[in-house]
Design an enzyme around this catalytic site. Structure first.
Site, PDB file in Angstrom:
ATOM      1  N   GLU A   1     -18.064  16.094   1.712  1.00 12.61           N
ATOM      2  CA  GLU A   1     -18.374  15.173   0.614  1.00 12.61           C
ATOM      3  C   GLU A   1     -19.699  14.435   0.829  1.00 12.61           C
ATOM      4  OE1 GLU A   1     -15.377  12.207  -0.253  1.00 12.61           O
ATOM      5  OE2 GLU A   1     -16.515  11.407  -1.929  1.00 12.61           O
TER       6      GLU A   1
ATOM      7  N   LYS B   1     -11.063  15.222   4.890  1.00 12.28           N
ATOM      8  CA  LYS B   1     -12.209  14.752   4.097  1.00 12.28           C
ATOM      9  C   LYS B   1     -13.125  13.890   4.939  1.00 12.28           C
ATOM     10  CE  LYS B   1     -12.915  11.001   1.280  1.00 12.28           C
ATOM     11  NZ  LYS B   1     -12.627  10.040   0.194  1.00 12.28           N
TER      12      LYS B   1
ATOM     13  N   ARG C   1       0.844  -1.203   0.000  1.00  7.09           N
ATOM     14  CA  ARG C   1       0.000   0.000   0.000  1.00  7.09           C
ATOM     15  C   ARG C   1       0.877   1.250   0.000  1.00  7.09           C
ATOM     16  NH1 ARG C   1      -2.984  -3.488   3.484  1.00  7.09           N
ATOM     17  NH2 ARG C   1      -2.046  -2.564   5.327  1.00  7.09           N
TER      18      ARG C   1
ATOM     19  N   LYS D   1     -17.359  18.615  -2.150  1.00 10.21           N
ATOM     20  CA  LYS D   1     -17.016  17.490  -3.035  1.00 10.21           C
ATOM     21  C   LYS D   1     -18.275  16.662  -3.284  1.00 10.21           C
ATOM     22  CE  LYS D   1     -13.987  13.465  -3.379  1.00 10.21           C
ATOM     23  NZ  LYS D   1     -12.629  12.994  -3.219  1.00 10.21           N
TER      24      LYS D   1
HETATM   25  P1  13P Z   1     -13.892   8.328  -6.554  1.00 14.91           P
HETATM   26  O1  13P Z   1     -13.529   9.489  -7.429  1.00 14.91           O
HETATM   27  O2  13P Z   1     -13.241   7.049  -6.942  1.00 14.91           O
HETATM   28  O3  13P Z   1     -15.371   8.233  -6.350  1.00 14.91           O
HETATM   29  O4  13P Z   1     -13.273   8.633  -5.130  1.00 14.91           O
HETATM   30  C1  13P Z   1     -13.381   9.903  -4.619  1.00 14.91           C
HETATM   31  C2  13P Z   1     -13.417   9.827  -3.159  1.00 14.91           C
HETATM   32  O5  13P Z   1     -12.635  10.453  -2.497  1.00 14.91           O
HETATM   33  C3  13P Z   1     -14.455   8.983  -2.525  1.00 14.91           C
HETATM   34  O6  13P Z   1     -14.561   9.314  -1.178  1.00 14.91           O
END
Ligand code: 13P
Length: 337
Positions: free
Chosen positions: A173, A134, A44, A215
């Site tokens: 998000e 996030k 990872r 987001k």
């Molecule tokens: P994806 O663009 O693959 O949806 O991932 C964005 C992300 O940060 C999901 O939490």
């Protein structure tokens, strides 16, 4: 030290977007296995090191979102990830939510967890170089219950307030999932409801909207819907949903890719910017914070083989360049389309 609005503005600076490389240990392990790589802390780390050290990445990317494991790791034989990012002119972000759990009495809805001890965790992440964070909430259109909307909007606002109090810019998000066979109209309605609830809670909680980045999902039909809208329709629906709910004081909207390919996500982002410019510019920057749409090609090309690193990095750079170009499309491109 930069203020929260300065950091938020820098994250969505012209031509720049955010690289989401913060898959949880479980999710990243599954993706590595699917690509034929044994999932270990080392693999990872090596994969995330490959992403971060891609030549030219900072031409397209303002920030990289890491998970807790990666924030605690260092490049092989090198500095910690946050220092390596800063040396490349890339800001470090940290995923602070702890994933989703079933929400009682919500017809199968989920709520994102992670508020417990978040104040102390944020102070620790800040001290280790994270300047933004996030938190992802998910909404499945089929059977969405108002309690799921309310609980997640409230949690996003609590998270955002704690971030700002700790001197960290929150990426907010709320993701309406592509899973299902719902139409673009259903996605539009659900996205509008969710965004209205989220901004209601953010304002009630006293969050400075100039110091966040939103987001969201693009407004698109579910993956199982036969009637898939083209970019022009996606752009119209997305801008309408955003326009009805997102105050002009928010500096930037950085879309997730949600399972779209790089080509699809970039075509939609181009159309969104072209449409916004054609109707007289949106108040916010419209850019990307893609995960899979940037990194999937690189992971497949890498295969865990060091000799493939250059090829994998070229694919990542090409995907980031396309996304950056899509974030800078103007009305002229739409007229010529
Ligand atoms: P994806 O663009 O693959 O949806 O991932 C964005 C992300 O940060 C999901 O939490």
């Amino acid at each position: 030290m930069q203020s929260l609005p300065e950091v938020a503005a820098a994250l969505v600076a012209p031509g720049k977007g955010i690289l989401a490389a913060d898959e949880s240990v479980t999710t990243m392990s599954k993706r590595l296995e699917a690509a034929g790589v044994a999932p270990t802390a080392e693999s990872r780390r090596d994969y995330r090191a490959l992403l971060l050290t891609t030549p030219g990445l900072s031409s397209y990317v303002s920030g990289i979102i890491l998970c807790e494991e990666t924030l605690g790791q260092a490049l092989p034989g090198g500095p910690p990830f946050s220092e390596a990012a800063a040396a490349r002119g890339i800001m470090t972000g940290i995923k602070v939510d702890k994933g989703t759990a079933p929400l009682p009495f919500s017809d199968g809805g989920f709520v994102t967890e992670g508020l417990d001890c978040l104040r102390d965790r944020l102070a620790d992440f800040r001290a280790r170089g994270a300047v933004f964070a996030k938190w992802r909430a998910v909404f499945r259109p089929a059977g969405l219950h108002p309690r799921t909307v309310h609980a997640n909007a409230h949690a996003l606002a609590r998270y955002a307030a704690l971030c700002q109090d700790a001197g960290v810019v929150p990426i907010v998000e709320p993701e309406v999932l592509m899973d299902g066979d719902h139409s673009i109209g259903i996605c539009h309605a659900v996205t509008a409801t969710v965004l209205e609830a989220v901004f209601g809670e953010l304002e009630a909680m006293g969050v400075d909207l100039a110091g966040i980045v939103l987001k969201p999902n693009m407004v698109i039909a579910g993956a199982g819907c036969e009637d898939q809208a083209g970019p022009a329709k996606v752009a119209l629906n997305t801008l309408q949903a955003l326009g009805a709910a997102v105050p002009a004081s928010v500096p930037g909207v950085a879309f997730l890719s949600g399972g779209q390919s790089n080509g699809q996500a970039c075509a939609n982002l181009s159309a969104i910017n072209a449409e916004a410019a054609a109707v007289g510019e949106a108040p916010w920057r419209l850019t990307f914070s893609f995960g899979r749409a940037l990194v999937s090609d690189a992971l497949l090309a890498w295969h865990g083989v060091p000799a493939n690193t250059g090829d994998a990095q070229s694919r990542l750079a090409a995907n980031c360049r396309r996304a950056s170009e899509a974030s800078q499309v103007t009305a002229a491109a739409r007229a010529g389309a």
